[in-house]
Design a protein around this motif. Sequence first.
Motif, PDB file in Angstrom:
ATOM      1  N   VAL A  52      88.245 -18.942 -46.760  1.00 57.85           N
ATOM      2  CA  VAL A  52      88.088 -17.617 -47.346  1.00 57.85           C
ATOM      3  C   VAL A  52      88.881 -17.491 -48.641  1.00 57.85           C
ATOM      4  O   VAL A  52      88.453 -16.826 -49.590  1.00 57.85           O
ATOM      5  CB  VAL A  52      88.502 -16.534 -46.321  1.00 57.85           C
ATOM      6  N   ASN A  53      90.039 -18.166 -48.743  1.00 54.79           N
ATOM      7  CA  ASN A  53      90.825 -18.092 -49.978  1.00 54.79           C
ATOM      8  C   ASN A  53      90.092 -18.759 -51.136  1.00 54.79           C
ATOM      9  O   ASN A  53      90.112 -18.269 -52.284  1.00 54.79           O
ATOM     10  CB  ASN A  53      92.195 -18.747 -49.775  1.00 54.79           C
ATOM     11  N   GLU A  54      89.423 -19.881 -50.853  1.00 50.56           N
ATOM     12  CA  GLU A  54      88.660 -20.553 -51.917  1.00 50.56           C
ATOM     13  C   GLU A  54      87.490 -19.691 -52.374  1.00 50.56           C
ATOM     14  O   GLU A  54      87.172 -19.641 -53.570  1.00 50.56           O
ATOM     15  CB  GLU A  54      88.163 -21.910 -51.421  1.00 50.56           C
ATOM     16  N   VAL A  55      86.847 -19.000 -51.418  1.00 48.08           N
ATOM     17  CA  VAL A  55      85.749 -18.113 -51.786  1.00 48.08           C
ATOM     18  C   VAL A  55      86.254 -16.977 -52.669  1.00 48.08           C
ATOM     19  O   VAL A  55      85.620 -16.607 -53.663  1.00 48.08           O
ATOM     20  CB  VAL A  55      85.049 -17.560 -50.525  1.00 48.08           C
ATOM     21  N   ARG A  56      87.423 -16.434 -52.336  1.00 51.37           N
ATOM     22  CA  ARG A  56      87.987 -15.352 -53.149  1.00 51.37           C
ATOM     23  C   ARG A  56      88.326 -15.842 -54.550  1.00 51.37           C
ATOM     24  O   ARG A  56      88.112 -15.131 -55.535  1.00 51.37           O
ATOM     25  CB  ARG A  56      89.243 -14.804 -52.467  1.00 51.37           C
ATOM     26  N   ARG A  57      88.850 -17.044 -54.648  1.00 49.41           N
ATOM     27  CA  ARG A  57      89.157 -17.586 -55.981  1.00 49.41           C
ATOM     28  C   ARG A  57      87.894 -17.771 -56.803  1.00 49.41           C
ATOM     29  O   ARG A  57      87.886 -17.495 -58.012  1.00 49.41           O
ATOM     30  CB  ARG A  57      89.905 -18.914 -55.827  1.00 49.41           C
ATOM     31  N   CYS A  58      86.830 -18.209 -56.149  1.00 55.07           N
ATOM     32  CA  CYS A  58      85.557 -18.351 -56.870  1.00 55.07           C
ATOM     33  C   CYS A  58      85.023 -16.986 -57.311  1.00 55.07           C
ATOM     34  O   CYS A  58      84.472 -16.855 -58.414  1.00 55.07           O
ATOM     35  CB  CYS A  58      84.535 -19.066 -55.988  1.00 55.07           C
ATOM     36  N   GLU A  59      85.161 -15.981 -56.453  1.00 54.86           N
ATOM     37  CA  GLU A  59      84.706 -14.635 -56.825  1.00 54.86           C
ATOM     38  C   GLU A  59      85.518 -14.091 -58.002  1.00 54.86           C
ATOM     39  O   GLU A  59      84.977 -13.413 -58.880  1.00 54.86           O
ATOM     40  CB  GLU A  59      84.818 -13.701 -55.623  1.00 54.86           C
ATOM     41  N   GLU A  60      86.822 -14.390 -58.024  1.00 52.71           N
ATOM     42  CA  GLU A  60      87.656 -13.934 -59.138  1.00 52.71           C
ATOM     43  C   GLU A  60      87.236 -14.629 -60.436  1.00 52.71           C
ATOM     44  O   GLU A  60      87.162 -13.995 -61.503  1.00 52.71           O
ATOM     45  CB  GLU A  60      89.127 -14.222 -58.821  1.00 52.71           C
ATOM     46  N   MET A  61      86.938 -15.926 -60.350  1.00 49.43           N
ATOM     47  CA  MET A  61      86.455 -16.629 -61.545  1.00 49.43           C
ATOM     48  C   MET A  61      85.105 -16.085 -61.993  1.00 49.43           C
ATOM     49  O   MET A  61      84.838 -15.957 -63.192  1.00 49.43           O
ATOM     50  CB  MET A  61      86.366 -18.140 -61.259  1.00 49.43           C
ATOM     51  N   ASP A  62      84.253 -15.768 -61.029  1.00 50.54           N
ATOM     52  CA  ASP A  62      82.954 -15.194 -61.371  1.00 50.54           C
ATOM     53  C   ASP A  62      83.116 -13.838 -62.050  1.00 50.54           C
ATOM     54  O   ASP A  62      82.379 -13.507 -62.988  1.00 50.54           O
ATOM     55  CB  ASP A  62      82.115 -15.068 -60.101  1.00 50.54           C
ATOM     56  N   ARG A  63      84.110 -13.048 -61.591  1.00 51.65           N
ATOM     57  CA  ARG A  63      84.372 -11.752 -62.232  1.00 51.65           C
ATOM     58  C   ARG A  63      84.815 -11.931 -63.677  1.00 51.65           C
ATOM     59  O   ARG A  63      84.372 -11.203 -64.586  1.00 51.65           O
ATOM     60  CB  ARG A  63      85.448 -10.993 -61.446  1.00 51.65           C
TER      61      ARG A  63
END
Length: 841
Positions: A52-63
């Motif tokens: 879940v932490n990796e997914v959140r980091r990807c979402e932050e990069m996408d933002r």
Amino acid sequence: MGELFRSEEMTLAQLFLQSEAAYCCVSELGEIGMVQFRDLNPDVNVFQRKFVNEVRRCEEMDRKLRFVEKEIKKADMPIVDTGENPEVPVPRDMIDLEATFEKLENELKEINTNQEALKKNFLELTELKHILRRTQQFFDEMEDPTLLEESSTLLDPNEVNRVAPLRLGFVAGVIGRERIPTFERMLWRVCRGNVFLRQADIEDSLEDPSSGDQVHKSVFIIFFQGDQLKNRVKKICEGFRATLYPCPETPQERKEMLAGVNARIDDLQMVLNQTEDHRQRVLQAAAKAVRVWFIKVRKMKAIYHTLNLCNIDVTQKCLIAEVWCPVSDLDSIQFALRRGTEKSGSTVPSILNRMQTKQTPPTYNKTNKLTSGFQNIVDAYGIGSYREINPAPYTIITFPFLFAVMFGDLGHGVLMTCAALYLVLRESRLIAQKNDNEMFSMVFAGRYIILMMGLFSIYTGIIYNDCFSKSLNVFGSGWSVRPMFNVRVGGNWTFETLEGNKILQLDPAVDGVFKGPYPIGIDPIWNIATNKLTFLNSFKMKMSIILGVIHMLFGITLSLFNHLYFQKPLNIYLGFIPEIVFMASLFGYLVLLIFYKWLLYDVRLSRDAPSLLIAFINMFLFNYSDPTVKPLYTGQQALQTLLVLIALACVPCMLIVKTLVLRRQYLWRKNLGTQNFGGIRVGNGPTDDEAEIIQHDQLSQHSEDEPEAREEEEFNFADVAVHQAIHTIEYCLGCISNTASYLRLWALSLAHAQLSEVLWTMVMHIGLSTRSVAGFFLLSIVFCFFAVLTVAILLIMEGLSAFLHALRLHWVEFQNKFYLGQGYKFLPFTFEGILDGKFED
């Protein structure tokens, strides 16, 4: 070719992936797009999963990337799209990407903040410059003795005779131009007319630094006397969001301040230009790589989301996944897993293990550019059950053909074909343009369907000999008026007769009047015949019945292949055979009567031909005593009675016999027909070995959702009887209603032809009626109207109507004979669908 007519054979497989190789293996599986992952943690909260932490980091990069994309679009810069499909970055590259995006975001935010502050300062200086200029003009005007006397009189009428004018205070500022009337009215009411307001518009629009919009403002100066009025004026200015600026009292000070403001504006403009150039360079560099960054980030996010669906063994060194995949692609999946293992540097290979399961696999039909549109038509009705007959291959032919039967016009078919050919030949360019228009995207996705419909419309237009409501006389008519002119009794037909009578009847019984059938299609002479509509009504109505019955018989025949594949002999003997016999004995017989009448009755016997409709109705009523209705052939009564009895006998086979047989099979399986008394087998049921086989087969047919086999559910005779009764009644009544439903082929074909003829008569005929020079210009104008109406009404509206009716004929009349559509779609994990915006939950 087997996979084209039936969905792919699927299997449930278990993947054992080493932790260090799982990321690369899932990446390779996403590139080939052949596996559908199952969620093995349905009860685990999404925030409690391992990645879940990796997914959140990807979402932050996408933002952050979306912020950069927004800035690029705001600057009206094109985002470079080279069509490159970069590989998925390895997990250790995520830190570098995060640092790059963080630096880029901070730099853009800093530039935007500085630029906004500079623009705000520039706006204030610009407004101050206009205030200094306008106030100087106001004071120059006030130096006029007349204006001075008027103003002093207005402010204090009792002191008009004083030598020196009053010393008034003033404030100056800028306000939005639209607020001036309300602002002036408020000043007058609050200050009771004891202030003097002067205002002037600023000609050039000013840029709002916060929103970037262009605003129009006005400069104002307010004269007053006393501190009390000064406080009131300032409060009103604050309420109306007017900006007040310091303005010197002496002209010399105002002149010096204006010179200083101009110098600061020039310096500030230079800094703004340099800031904007720097911002443009940063955005141009980002525009070249932002699409590749988006692809990398979204691929990484999809991989980690998929890894969250897997289980982790107790050693924390292996991930276990379950996937649905086609059996024919197992080798490709194994090869992808080997590539992923090698890329990760792992020495332990990934394992793919096929599993035995009772769950129904997803339905997967392989498609290409041509078949995908027709497959979508079928899937819109319902996703096919696993491994049942796929209607899409047959729909490729029957759908555009039934459409063309209703839309048959050579000219309209050519226009539709040309439009579809444009989309097909330029599809690569149109795909690269990525048009966001929803209507265009829908039409473009169905370009091959439109092409097929246009080609079939050309064919049926040739058969109907109909081109923009006019017939083409290519081979010469098969009718001739000369023999009729020569054989009239007493020579009654003269040239004056031919010229003076618009309606004359041609008798085909006279030798030479009818030379023979037209080589292809309908004879063009029918275009000028008064009984054209009567002739076409009869022809198209019978044609609709023939096409409908053949289409439905073909659908019933396809159900046989389903029963054979799923090994259901009971459905063959008490389902398929009674259904096709019922259909063929009634409506198949009607089709044979139509052909028989066409072949038997020639021009000399046509007057004595009986009505097929009356004969068919009498067939059901067993009414053969009417002397006015002549039989079509010898033994008609006996044959028709036999056919009706056969059709009636099929009803209890479907209604009662099948239910009783199902009940008998249940009791046989339940009791096993065996009673053991001291080792002696009594009864005529199966042996003990056979009973074990039956029990095993029955347990294997249980519900897929249950993890363990259980005993067979209790057989409810009433429920099965009601279900079978509904199915039987629906089929028998459906044979009648479905056959009548195919008459829409006749109705829409005549409607399209009549509408096309009305359009020609009421529009195009006007332009062709004038033969003068002015008629050429009139014809040009009329033709434009004719073309627009043809495209808007006959091509788009009529085409959409025929499309929907053809859709209904396939969904209701054809597919319900053999297609259940109770499956669920195979949704593989593929980067292509994710990057196109088709995200899967």
